[in-house]
Scaffold this motif. Structure first.
Motif, PDB file in Angstrom:
ATOM      1  N   GLU A 111      12.383   3.344   7.268  1.00 34.65           N
ATOM      2  CA  GLU A 111      13.184   3.733   6.109  1.00 34.65           C
ATOM      3  C   GLU A 111      13.536   2.557   5.203  1.00 34.65           C
ATOM      4  O   GLU A 111      14.033   2.763   4.104  1.00 34.65           O
ATOM      5  CB  GLU A 111      14.474   4.407   6.588  1.00 34.65           C
ATOM      6  CG  GLU A 111      14.226   5.698   7.374  1.00 34.65           C
ATOM      7  CD  GLU A 111      15.521   6.316   7.875  1.00 34.65           C
ATOM      8  OE1 GLU A 111      16.584   5.686   7.649  1.00 34.65           O
ATOM      9  OE2 GLU A 111      15.484   7.406   8.477  1.00 34.65           O
ATOM     10  N   ASP A 123       0.758   4.058  -2.796  1.00 43.41           N
ATOM     11  CA  ASP A 123       0.358   5.409  -2.403  1.00 43.41           C
ATOM     12  C   ASP A 123       1.347   5.945  -1.366  1.00 43.41           C
ATOM     13  O   ASP A 123       1.116   5.847  -0.162  1.00 43.41           O
ATOM     14  CB  ASP A 123      -1.061   5.389  -1.822  1.00 43.41           C
ATOM     15  CG  ASP A 123      -1.600   6.790  -1.559  1.00 43.41           C
ATOM     16  OD1 ASP A 123      -0.863   7.773  -1.813  1.00 43.41           O
ATOM     17  OD2 ASP A 123      -2.758   6.908  -1.099  1.00 43.41           O
ATOM     18  N   PRO A 124       2.472   6.506  -1.803  1.00 50.07           N
ATOM     19  CA  PRO A 124       3.519   6.974  -0.876  1.00 50.07           C
ATOM     20  C   PRO A 124       3.039   8.022   0.125  1.00 50.07           C
ATOM     21  O   PRO A 124       3.636   8.178   1.197  1.00 50.07           O
ATOM     22  CB  PRO A 124       4.569   7.564  -1.816  1.00 50.07           C
ATOM     23  CG  PRO A 124       4.332   6.888  -3.130  1.00 50.07           C
ATOM     24  CD  PRO A 124       2.853   6.676  -3.212  1.00 50.07           C
ATOM     25  N   LYS A 125       1.945   8.723  -0.186  1.00 46.35           N
ATOM     26  CA  LYS A 125       1.446   9.742   0.736  1.00 46.35           C
ATOM     27  C   LYS A 125       1.018   9.144   2.075  1.00 46.35           C
ATOM     28  O   LYS A 125       1.021   9.831   3.101  1.00 46.35           O
ATOM     29  CB  LYS A 125       0.258  10.487   0.111  1.00 46.35           C
ATOM     30  CG  LYS A 125       0.643  11.367  -1.070  1.00 46.35           C
ATOM     31  CD  LYS A 125      -0.571  12.095  -1.615  1.00 46.35           C
ATOM     32  CE  LYS A 125      -0.191  12.987  -2.811  1.00 46.35           C
ATOM     33  NZ  LYS A 125      -1.371  13.691  -3.373  1.00 46.35           N
ATOM     34  N   PRO A 147       7.335   6.718   9.445  1.00 40.83           N
ATOM     35  CA  PRO A 147       7.510   5.536   8.590  1.00 40.83           C
ATOM     36  C   PRO A 147       8.917   4.956   8.726  1.00 40.83           C
ATOM     37  O   PRO A 147       9.870   5.675   9.057  1.00 40.83           O
ATOM     38  CB  PRO A 147       7.275   6.086   7.184  1.00 40.83           C
ATOM     39  CG  PRO A 147       7.668   7.531   7.278  1.00 40.83           C
ATOM     40  CD  PRO A 147       7.266   7.970   8.658  1.00 40.83           C
ATOM     41  N   ALA A 197       2.569   7.196   3.851  1.00 37.96           N
ATOM     42  CA  ALA A 197       3.716   7.122   4.763  1.00 37.96           C
ATOM     43  C   ALA A 197       3.856   8.379   5.608  1.00 37.96           C
ATOM     44  O   ALA A 197       4.400   8.341   6.714  1.00 37.96           O
ATOM     45  CB  ALA A 197       4.999   6.874   3.974  1.00 37.96           C
ATOM     46  N   THR A 198       3.376   9.499   5.102  1.00 40.35           N
ATOM     47  CA  THR A 198       3.542  10.773   5.809  1.00 40.35           C
ATOM     48  C   THR A 198       2.212  11.360   6.286  1.00 40.35           C
ATOM     49  O   THR A 198       2.156  12.508   6.700  1.00 40.35           O
ATOM     50  CB  THR A 198       4.229  11.792   4.889  1.00 40.35           C
ATOM     51  OG1 THR A 198       3.485  11.922   3.666  1.00 40.35           O
ATOM     52  CG2 THR A 198       5.649  11.350   4.577  1.00 40.35           C
ATOM     53  N   ARG A 221       0.827  -1.208   0.000  1.00 39.18           N
ATOM     54  CA  ARG A 221       0.000   0.000   0.000  1.00 39.18           C
ATOM     55  C   ARG A 221       0.861   1.258   0.000  1.00 39.18           C
ATOM     56  O   ARG A 221       0.543   2.244  -0.669  1.00 39.18           O
ATOM     57  CB  ARG A 221      -0.934   0.000   1.205  1.00 39.18           C
ATOM     58  CG  ARG A 221      -2.064  -1.017   1.101  1.00 39.18           C
ATOM     59  CD  ARG A 221      -3.166  -0.740   2.070  1.00 39.18           C
ATOM     60  NE  ARG A 221      -3.868   0.496   1.776  1.00 39.18           N
ATOM     61  CZ  ARG A 221      -4.871   0.986   2.501  1.00 39.18           C
ATOM     62  NH1 ARG A 221      -5.258   0.331   3.584  1.00 39.18           N
ATOM     63  NH2 ARG A 221      -5.469   2.112   2.178  1.00 39.18           N
ATOM     64  N   LEU A 222       1.949   1.232   0.750  1.00 36.55           N
ATOM     65  CA  LEU A 222       2.843   2.384   0.760  1.00 36.55           C
ATOM     66  C   LEU A 222       3.496   2.586  -0.590  1.00 36.55           C
ATOM     67  O   LEU A 222       3.706   3.724  -1.029  1.00 36.55           O
ATOM     68  CB  LEU A 222       3.917   2.197   1.843  1.00 36.55           C
ATOM     69  CG  LEU A 222       3.453   2.317   3.293  1.00 36.55           C
ATOM     70  CD1 LEU A 222       4.634   2.115   4.237  1.00 36.55           C
ATOM     71  CD2 LEU A 222       2.784   3.663   3.562  1.00 36.55           C
ATOM     72  N   GLU A 223       3.799   1.475  -1.255  1.00 38.51           N
ATOM     73  CA  GLU A 223       4.407   1.583  -2.586  1.00 38.51           C
ATOM     74  C   GLU A 223       3.419   2.149  -3.588  1.00 38.51           C
ATOM     75  O   GLU A 223       3.771   2.960  -4.445  1.00 38.51           O
ATOM     76  CB  GLU A 223       4.877   0.198  -3.035  1.00 38.51           C
ATOM     77  CG  GLU A 223       5.632   0.219  -4.360  1.00 38.51           C
ATOM     78  CD  GLU A 223       6.149  -1.156  -4.731  1.00 38.51           C
ATOM     79  OE1 GLU A 223       5.940  -1.578  -5.889  1.00 38.51           O
ATOM     80  OE2 GLU A 223       6.757  -1.819  -3.859  1.00 38.51           O
TER      81      GLU A 223
END
Length: 292
Positions: free
Chosen positions: A258, A243-245, A256, A247-248, A239-241
């Motif tokens: 590293e 939608d990178p948003k 997140p 993570a922040t 999911r992070l890959e």
């Protein structure tokens, strides 16, 4: 079944804290009909309570009423007996009648925890979810250390209102009260994932793995809920890959990790090992069966 065998079975059920209603009923009736309560000593009252609950579960209201009569005579003002009477009313007179009964008891004794929890259960059964949440919130304020109540509140928030942030807040209290239970940590991880707090979900999934995994194996071959936690890691990383948003944008402001790329690869490797191990076990079991 003879009386001696029935008494031994009942002792085994009590030792395991089992709620095997059919078995407890069939075994308990032997003791009850043989007027052998005296052979149980002080355990006879707990036996009557267990038999009454089992009788309600299997639809033998006559036996439940007989048990309740004994208990009411011995303990006329007992909150547990009153609660049992309410459960019987739920089965015979319906939820609304039982709810009125519980409310009257609570007016007389507001701190009756057992009756209060039954009232909440009936409210949920009647789909009065807002009222159930309100009562349960008051209950945990009064009986903070009741883990089951916090879990119930979390479930109400998640399953009926999709208020996953509030569900997570309830689970945070569960983790404070029972920090060594990995199932609760996994529940928090999956709730955080559903709430799209992916960094927090990953932290909880890793905590579950740390609590349940076998760190001595190389490569690790997880079993049980450890597999589920690794699967959660893999899904979270995916999911992070995508939608990178995410993570922040953690609602809990969890930072997140590293090294998500390496962690996802590790999760995939571990899950492949677990799948291969499972297939090998199934193949061995099949071969054993064929040789019989």
């Amino acid at each position: 079944m003879d009386l001696t065998s029935a008494l031994q079975r009942l002792a085994n059920y009590r030792a395991r804290n089992s709620r095997a209603s059919r078995q407890i009923f069939e075994t308990g009736v032997v003791v009850f009909r043989n007027d052998a309560l005296h052979k149980l000593g002080d355990d006879s009252w707990e036996f009557l309570e267990s038999l009454a609950l089992a009788a309600v579960d299997v639809g033998r209201i006559d036996v439940a009423e007989a048990c309740l009569k004994h208990l009411s005579t011995k303990f006329p003002e007992s909150p547990r007996v009153q609660c049992l009477e309410g459960i019987l009313k739920e089965a015979t007179d319906g939820a609304e009648t039982a709810l009125s009964f519980y409310q009257k008891l609570l007016e007389a004794e507001p701190s009756n925890a057992a009756v209060w929890k039954r009232q909440i259960s009936v409210l949920r059964k009647l789909s009065r979810i807002e009222h159930a949440v309100e009562e349960l919130s008051k209950f945990v304020d009064t009986f903070y250390t009741d883990v089951e109540a916090w879990l119930e509140l979390a479930d109400l928030y998640a399953s009926h209102h999709h208020r996953y942030t509030l569900a997570l807040q309830s689970l945070s209290h569960v983790l404070l009260l029972a920090p060594q239970n990995p199932f609760y940590v996994l529940q928090a991880a999956e709730t955080a994932y559903t709430a799209e707090d992916i960094p927090l979900a990953i932290r909880f999934f890793l905590m579950t793995i740390e609590m349940t995994g076998n760190g001595d194996e190389e490569p690790p071959v997880p079993t049980g809920i450890t597999v589920r936690a690794w699967y959660g890691i893999e899904l979270s990383a995916a999911r992070l890959e995508a939608d990178p948003k995410l993570a922040t944008s953690s609602p809990s402001e969890t930072r997140p990790l590293e090294y998500m790329g390496q962690l996802r690869q590790l999760a995939q490797d571990v899950l492949k090992a677990a799948q291969a191990d499972q297939q090998g076990a199934e193949s061995q079991a099949s071969s054993t069966w064929l040789r019989r």
